[in-house]
Scaffold this active site. Structure first.
Site, PDB file in Angstrom:
ATOM      1  CG  ASP A 296      -1.992   1.368   1.879  1.00 53.68           C
ATOM      2  OD1 ASP A 296      -2.734   1.205   0.135  1.00 53.68           O
ATOM      3  OD2 ASP A 296      -1.977   1.237   2.089  1.00 53.68           O
ATOM      4  CG  ASP A 343     -27.798  11.876 -18.357  1.00 48.43           C
ATOM      5  OD1 ASP A 343     -27.104  10.504 -17.277  1.00 48.43           O
ATOM      6  OD2 ASP A 343     -28.384  11.140 -18.957  1.00 48.43           O
ATOM      7  CB  VAL A 400     -22.548   6.949 -20.952  1.00 52.32           C
ATOM      8  CG1 VAL A 400     -22.599   8.350 -21.423  1.00 52.32           C
ATOM      9  CG2 VAL A 400     -21.260   6.561 -22.367  1.00 52.32           C
ATOM     10  CD  GLU A 402     -18.467  -1.249 -20.302  1.00 49.26           C
ATOM     11  OE1 GLU A 402     -17.351  -1.619 -19.702  1.00 49.26           O
ATOM     12  OE2 GLU A 402     -18.359   0.170 -19.866  1.00 49.26           O
ATOM     13  CG  HIS A 450     -13.274  -0.124 -13.636  1.00 46.56           C
ATOM     14  ND1 HIS A 450     -12.534  -1.876 -13.909  1.00 46.56           N
ATOM     15  CD2 HIS A 450     -14.116  -0.113 -13.331  1.00 46.56           C
ATOM     16  CE1 HIS A 450     -13.049  -2.695 -13.648  1.00 46.56           C
ATOM     17  NE2 HIS A 450     -14.431  -1.812 -13.186  1.00 46.56           N
ATOM     18  CG  ASN A 453     -21.274  -0.317  -8.212  1.00 45.44           C
ATOM     19  OD1 ASN A 453     -21.457   0.983  -7.385  1.00 45.44           O
ATOM     20  ND2 ASN A 453     -22.378  -0.701  -8.723  1.00 45.44           N
ATOM     21  CG  ASN A 500     -13.700  -6.880 -14.873  1.00 45.44           C
ATOM     22  OD1 ASN A 500     -13.922  -7.755 -13.912  1.00 45.44           O
ATOM     23  ND2 ASN A 500     -13.945  -5.657 -15.122  1.00 45.44           N
TER      24      ASN A 500
END
Length: 716
Positions: A296, A343, A400, A402, A450, A453, A500
């Site tokens: 870290d 938006d 926006v 994906e 990135h 969530n 991912n």
């Protein structure tokens, strides 16, 4: 001057009160070997001066002492037990020397007094803190216990129950809270700190305060009735184990040490602490947790260095509101960077603002913020339907939907509304940054950013370098992520980026088990309870969303067809095709509801088993070791490939990405620490047993070479 070294100075003040000032080179004081040796020598000089009537400890920095120098730990802990015991005993002899001085002593505490810093102040008779002070013993977070007398002195100063809470949680305590339990004697304004400490010493010298009685209490056994002691420690063991669990032994060891030492005087009590400290220092858990701390620091150090190349970010914008956009806006605004939330639809803006307001309201409800601060943060978020609002933004984060075409269109549009040197970043989890850059006139000022969530909870941000991204662009986005309170790691562009890319081979291993009749709930139980993941693969897929997982899996299959391409239907397909999307629609592998207290609840659903049975046949039991091997081997090998290909720059950054981005069990330290602990050769032998399962189980040539040479990924 009574004593002077590069880390400590001692001078004589009025009324024959000596002042020992910690003043190490650099921004903070740490208890490294040099400082410990200097303190020992300084105390010898103090003892030899017969004029001294009292001693005050101070710091020239904004903090007192932040703790031990943890960079010394891994090398030190690798030594033989006898060497480690000698070091601990020598260190404690210095603290005892401070405690045994023939006159009253006091600590003037500002900023952090943690770990060895806290143990220093506990060795003095009086402790005065200013309002900035934070005190604590965080050692259990590193897989060890306090080793400089903290488990002995703290219970005798604040009582066993309070000490158990402080030590087993490892939390910092504010000055006011420390005062309530008697850890400090007074809290004063910063400008009054030293004078207040000196006045307390004058009162002690004048026998207005009984410093010897205070000291004797620390040298003696705990004054705790037998029944009360038994109840206190029994309760503590139950509560601590419920939180720490079997994978983190240090908190339980702390309870045991305090209990055993409670009936002993200082000398015997310290010996109990020493033995437990050495035992814990030798564990793989301590090595893993200390490794995470050092990693870290390494990642944050790189981010700090990047800040020197970075363009200053005073204003930001996020394109695309909703939950994700609202989360990004909240994070930016709450850390002091005003942000425009743009938006095309008012309902989306409302949703984004409501998300930010909800997060802020929760902070106020917990006492971590005030309505005034909440209003200030919300004022830092400017909702807009018009691109004109973003023209002064230094960084624009596109968030926006994906979809490559929609993102490319938005990115091309936004370039026309911002300044020539504005930086644009895409918040994407799967879409190639190099592909998106083709829509840009200035791809050098574009990269990926990135977020995970939920944004406010997940500490990691992947900053994705495209082939045209400039160093200033990357440095600026890294600096902005750090300013937002996130831990950024820089990765190179590839399908899935880093996190991912290594996650989906793990899901592939899970799918393989289900295709052979594996029970998803049993697999989750093994991966949570035995391996230590916060969620097993089925539960994690439900949380991520089976639609998201289905899409990302297709991207990975296209990017790495030799390893991640699939033939036929798998469990993710089964759930997706039956509109079981996970938590978002209340049913995935599990079914979700709300309990009587309004908390989300998950249950095993027979329908899921029926669908999987139709696709793959009857259930089959697998051994726990088999489940762990078949899910983890693909993730581990893919992580190694990312390092070998330069997708991620170092084992440290890879391991931090896994721990902070996926919740990889901290007590295992990350993939590379796990490999080093297991032994690379042992892992290669294990993987070879499963090589028949396909490309995801094939060890790389470089791994085989490292194994043959008995090498490791970390040098310590």
């Amino acid at each position: 001057m009574i004593y002077q070294s590069p880390t400590i100075q001692v001078e004589l003040l009025e009324d024959n009160i000596a002042k020992l000032c910690f003043n190490a080179p650099g921004s903070v004081n740490k208890f490294d070997r040099e400082t410990l040796a200097s303190l020992d020598a300084a105390l010898d000089s103090i003892k030899q001066d017969s004029n001294i009537k009292a001693l005050v400890l101070t710091s020239s920095k904004d903090t007192f002492i932040v703790g031990a120098d943890i960079t010394e730990f891994l090398g030190l802990f690798a030594q033989d037990d006898a060497v480690l015991l000698s070091w601990v005993e020598q260190a404690n002899a210095v603290f005892n020397k401070l405690e045994d001085l023939p006159f009253p002593t006091a600590s003037a505490i500002k900023g952090f007094a943690l770990g060895g810093g806290c143990e220093t102040i506990l060795a003095t008779d009086f402790r005065i803190a200013d309002t900035t002070a934070k005190i604590g013993l965080p050692e259990t977070k590193l897989g060890i216990i306090p080793g400089f007398g903290g488990t002995v002195r703290l219970p005798r100063v604040i009582g066993a129950d309070n000490a158990l809470e402080w030590i087993t949680t490892g939390k910092d305590q504010r000055a006011e809270d420390a005062l309530k339990v008697g850890a400090v004697d007074s809290v004063v304004a910063p400008q009054a700190l030293e004078a207040a400490a000196i006045q307390m010493l004058k009162d002690a010298v004048a026998e207005k305060l009984d410093w010897q009685a205070r000291r004797n209490r620390k040298l003696s056994a705990l004054t705790l009735p037998k029944l009360e002691a038994m109840m206190s420690f029994t309760t503590a063991k139950g509560m601590v184990f419920a939180v720490a669990g079997k994978h983190y032994p240090a908190p339980m060891a702390a309870v045991s040490v305090i209990e055993q030492a409670s009936t002993k005087g200082r000398a015997e009590a310290l010996q109990i602490e020493h033995q437990a400290f050495i035992k814990l220092a030798k564990t793989d858990v301590a090595k893993a947790l200390i490794g995470i701390f050092l990693n870290d620091q390494f990642v944050k150090g790189k981010a700090k260095k990047a800040g020197k190349l970075a363009k200053e970010v005073n204003n930001a914008a996020v394109l695309g509101a909703g939950i994700m956009g609202g989360g990004i806006a909240y994070q930016s605004a709450s850390k002091g960077t005003p942000i425009v939330m743009k938006d095309i639809a008012q309902p989306a803006l409302d949703l984004g603002l409501n998300e930010a307001a909800k997060l802020l309201s929760a902070q106020v409800a917990r006492g971590r913020s005030t309505p005034e601060k909440m209003a200030k943060v919300l004022n830092n978020i400017t909702p807009s339907l018009d691109y004109a609002a973003i023209k002064h933004s230094d960084v624009v984060v596109e968030a926006v939907v994906e979809h490559p075409k929609i993102k490319a269109q938005v990115l091309a549009e936004v370039e026309g509304y911002v300044s020539e040197d504005a930086i644009i970043a895409s918040n994407t989890s799967t879409i190639s940054i190099n592909l998106l850059a083709k829509s840009m006139k200035k791809p050098e000022r574009f990269c990926g950013m990135h977020f995970f969530n939920p944004v406010h909870k997940m500490p990691l941000v992947e900053v994705i370098r495209g082939e045209h991204s400039s160093e200033e662009t990357i440095a600026s986005v890294v600096a902005y992520a750090s300013k937002m309170g996130k831990t950024p790691i820089v990765v190179n562009d590839c399908p899935g980026f880093f996190v991912n890319r290594v996650l989906f081979p793990y899901f592939a291993g899970f799918n393989g088990l289900l295709a052979e009749g594996g029970d998803f709930a049993a697999i989750d139980k093994v991966m949570e309870k035995q391996f230590g993941w916060p969620m097993g693969p089925a539960y994690l897929l439900d949380v991520v969303g089976l639609d998201t997982g289905h899409h990302a899996q297709a991207v990975m299959a296209e990017g790495f067809p030799d390893r991640m391409g699939k033939s036929g239907t798998d469990a993710i397909d089964v759930m997706f095709e039956n509109k079981r999307l996970g938590q978002k629609n209340g049913k995935g592998f599990y079914v979700y509801s709300v309990d009587s207290r309004g908390k989300p609840k998950k249950d095993v659903d027979p329908t899921s088993y029926g669908l999987l049975k139709d696709a793959f046949g009857e259930l089959k039991a697998f051994e726990a070791d088999d489940i762990i091997a078949r899910t983890m081997i693909p993730m581990i090998i893919e992580t190694v490939r990312c390092l070998e290909e330069g997708i991620v720059a170092s084992p440290a950054e890879a391991d931090m990405g896994l721990v902070y981005g996926l919740g990889f069990p901290p007590f295992r330290g990350g993939v590379f620490r796990y490999l080093d602990t297991m032994g690379v050769a042992n892992f290669v032998a294990l993987a070879d047993k499963y090589a028949h399962l396909g490309g995801l189980y094939q060890v790389t040539d470089a791994m085989r070479t490292l194994a043959a040479n008995n090498g490791s990924y970390y040098q310590a």
